[in-house]
Design a protein around this motif. Structure first.
Motif, short mmCIF file in Angstrom:
data_model
loop_
_atom_site.label_atom_id
_atom_site.label_comp_id
_atom_site.label_asym_id
_atom_site.label_seq_id
_atom_site.Cartn_x
_atom_site.Cartn_y
_atom_site.Cartn_z
N GLU A 134 -8.12 14.61 -2.09
CA GLU A 134 -9.12 13.55 -1.96
C GLU A 134 -10.20 13.97 -0.96
O GLU A 134 -9.97 14.83 -0.10
CB GLU A 134 -8.47 12.25 -1.48
CG GLU A 134 -7.41 11.68 -2.41
CD GLU A 134 -8.00 10.93 -3.58
OE1 GLU A 134 -9.25 10.86 -3.70
OE2 GLU A 134 -7.21 10.40 -4.38
N ASP A 136 -11.36 12.53 1.71
CA ASP A 136 -11.18 11.59 2.81
C ASP A 136 -11.07 12.37 4.12
O ASP A 136 -10.54 13.48 4.15
CB ASP A 136 -9.89 10.77 2.62
CG ASP A 136 -9.84 10.05 1.29
OD1 ASP A 136 -10.90 9.66 0.78
OD2 ASP A 136 -8.72 9.88 0.76
N LEU A 156 -13.58 7.29 3.48
CA LEU A 156 -12.79 7.46 2.28
C LEU A 156 -13.65 7.42 1.03
O LEU A 156 -14.66 6.72 0.98
CB LEU A 156 -11.71 6.38 2.19
CG LEU A 156 -10.67 6.38 3.30
CD1 LEU A 156 -11.01 5.32 4.34
CD2 LEU A 156 -9.28 6.10 2.75
N SER A 158 -13.95 5.97 -2.43
CA SER A 158 -13.40 4.85 -3.20
C SER A 158 -13.53 5.07 -4.71
O SER A 158 -13.28 4.16 -5.50
CB SER A 158 -14.06 3.53 -2.79
OG SER A 158 -15.47 3.59 -2.91
N LEU A 176 -8.59 2.46 -4.27
CA LEU A 176 -8.06 3.47 -3.37
C LEU A 176 -6.61 3.73 -3.77
O LEU A 176 -5.83 2.80 -3.97
CB LEU A 176 -8.15 2.99 -1.93
CG LEU A 176 -9.58 2.79 -1.41
CD1 LEU A 176 -9.59 1.96 -0.13
CD2 LEU A 176 -10.27 4.12 -1.18
N GLN A 180 -3.99 7.86 -0.90
CA GLN A 180 -4.97 7.60 0.16
C GLN A 180 -4.42 6.63 1.20
O GLN A 180 -4.67 6.77 2.40
CB GLN A 180 -6.26 7.05 -0.44
CG GLN A 180 -7.06 8.10 -1.20
CD GLN A 180 -8.29 7.51 -1.85
OE1 GLN A 180 -8.21 6.75 -2.81
NE2 GLN A 180 -9.46 7.85 -1.31
N PHE A 206 -16.31 3.07 3.33
CA PHE A 206 -16.25 3.52 1.94
C PHE A 206 -17.15 2.63 1.11
O PHE A 206 -17.74 1.67 1.63
CB PHE A 206 -14.83 3.59 1.40
CG PHE A 206 -13.93 2.43 1.75
CD1 PHE A 206 -13.84 1.31 0.94
CD2 PHE A 206 -13.14 2.48 2.90
CE1 PHE A 206 -13.01 0.25 1.26
CE2 PHE A 206 -12.29 1.42 3.23
CZ PHE A 206 -12.22 0.31 2.41
N MET A 241 -4.49 -0.91 0.90
CA MET A 241 -5.16 -0.25 2.02
C MET A 241 -5.44 -1.23 3.16
O MET A 241 -5.23 -0.90 4.34
CB MET A 241 -6.45 0.41 1.57
CG MET A 241 -7.18 1.17 2.68
SD MET A 241 -6.23 2.55 3.35
CE MET A 241 -6.57 3.81 2.12
#
Length: 337
Positions: A134, A136, A156, A158, A176, A180, A206, A241
Motif C-alpha cells: 500500500e 501508506d 493513507l 483510500s 480502507l 491498512q 486521506f 479504521m
C-alpha cells in the motif's frame, strides 16, 4: 577509505533529511496546509487552482503541505500533475501527496507511478515505498529542539472504486483495507512504545471519508463547525479504521476531501472528522469559494487550531480542538463584564 565514507554519507543523507525535515517551530507550533480536489486539467478554468496555491502559501507560510487527492483531472497526466506539484514546491515547503479516486482514472497512470513522479519533485518528503503493498506512510514531527518525536501524521491511500464480488458492484467507493487497519495499529503501537507508553498527538490524512463522517453529521448532539452542502460519499462497508484510531488513542483528527461542497469539522467520539476546502477551479462541481484547510499543532499538547483560508484571503470556520467541539459547563463560566 575516505571515498567510501563519503559515498555512504551521500547515500544516507537524503534518508536522514526526509526523516528529520519536520519539526515544531521554536514557538511550539507546527502548521499544515491541506490542499484537496484541485482537479487540474491545464484549462483556463483550472488555472485558478494554481492561484489558490499561491495565495494560501503566501498568507500561511506553513511547515508542511498535504495534498489529499484528486489533484489531476485529465491528460496529459504527468504534465498536469507536475504543474501543481511544481507550484507547491516553488515555495520551498515540504510536501506529501495522497490519492483520490480520480488521479489514476484521469491520467492513465497507476497511483504508484504517480507517487514515483511526485518523489522526483523538489521539496517532497515522500518515503520510498517500493517494497510496500500500500502507499501508506507515517511522518514523524520532531520537537522544536529535534530531540524526540513530538507528533505523528498518518497518510493513507483510500483507493478509488470497490472490487466486484460475484459480479456485483459493492457500492460507489472503495474502503480502507484490513491490511491498512493493521498497518495503522502496528505503527501506532510502535510510536506509543517509543513514547514511553503514551500515545503521540497524531493526525490522519486521506481522500475518501470513512463511514463515521456520515454517522457524525446525522447526530444532532455532535458539534459541527463549517458548511455541509452535500451528503457524505463514503464507502458502504466499514473496515474499522476509525475504531482502530479511537482505540489507539493517538489520532486527534482525520482530514479528507472528496465531497466538494463540504468543509465542516465535526467531533465524533473525541476524534475530529474534518473536510478540507475545495482547492480547484471551475472544472468540476463546487459551490464554496476555493481555498485550503489550515491546521496548527501545539507541541506537547493534545490540541490544535484549524480554519479555512480562502483564495482571496478571507479566514473562516476558525476553531480549536477539542475546546470548540465540546459543551462546557455553563454554570461555571466567569461572569461577563
Amino acid at each position: 577509505m575516505k571515498s567510501m565514507f563519503l559515498t555512504l554519507a551521500i547515500l544516507v543523507m537524503p534518508l536522514l533529511a526526509q526523516a528529520q525535515t519536520l519539526r515544531f517551530r521554536p514557538n511550539g507550533e507546527f502548521k499544515i496546509v491541506q490542499f484537496t480536489d484541485v482537479h487540474y486539467n491545464g484549462s483556463r478554468a483550472s488555472q485558478v487552482a494554481l492561484s489558490v496555491v499561491d495565495s494560501v502559501l503566501q498568507h500561511e507560510r506553513p511547515d508542511l503541505v498535504v495534498l489529499t487527492g484528486d489533484i489531476v483531472w485529465g491528460k496529459p497526466g504527468r504534465e498536469n500533475l507536475l504543474n501543481v506539484l511544481d507550484r507547491v514546491s516553488a515555495y520551498n515547503v515540504p510536501f506529501v501527496y495522497e490519492f483520490g479516486n480520480h488521479d489514476s482514472e484521469m491520467t492513465g497512470f497507476t497511483n504508484r507511478e504517480l507517487y514515483d513522479m511526485a518523489r522526483k519533485v523538489k521539496n517532497n518528503i515522500l518515503p520510498d515505498l517500493s517494497g510496500s503493498k500500500e502507499l501508506d506512510y507515517v511522518l514523524p514531527v520532531l520537537s522544536h529542539d529535534g530531540s524526540r518525536t513530538a507528533a505523528a501524521l498518518y497518510c493513507l491511500d483510500s483507493h478509488a472504486y470497490p472490487p466486484k464480488v460475484s459480479g456485483k458492484k459493492l457500492g460507489a467507493y472503495a474502503w480502507l483495507t484490513f491490511d491498512q487497519v493493521e498497518w495503522y495499529r502496528e505503527k501506532s503501537r510502535q510510536l506509543t512504545r517509543q513514547n514511553g507508553g503514551n500515545p503521540l498527538p497524531a493526525l490522519a490524512f486521506f481522500h475518501i471519508p470513512v463511514p463515521e463522517y456520515h454517522e457524525a453529521v446525522r447526530n444532532e448532539d455532535a458539534i459541527l463547525v463549517g458548511t455541509r452542502r452535500e451528503t457524505v460519499c463514503s464507502p458502504e462497508f466499514n473496515t474499522g479504521m476509525f475504531t482502530a484510531m479511537m482505540e489507539g488513542g493517538d489520532v486527534m483528527g482525520i482530514f479528507c476531501g472528496h465531497d466538494h461542497d463540504n468543509d465542516y469539522a465535526v467531533m465524533w467520539h473525541d476524534i475530529l472528522l474534518a473536510y478540507g476546502r475545495y482547492s480547484g477551479g471551475n472544472t468540476v462541481y463546487n459551490h464554496l469559494p476555493c481555498g485550503a484547510r489550515v491546521i496548527v499543532l501545539k507541541e506537547g499538547e493534545r490540541c490544535f487550531d484549524t480554519y479555512i483560508r480562502e483564495r482571496k484571503g478571507r479566514v473562516v470556520n476558525q476553531a480549536t480542538y477539542p475546546a470548540d467541539f465540546v459543551s462546557d459547563d455553563w454554570e461555571k463560566r466567569p461572569l461577563e463584564e
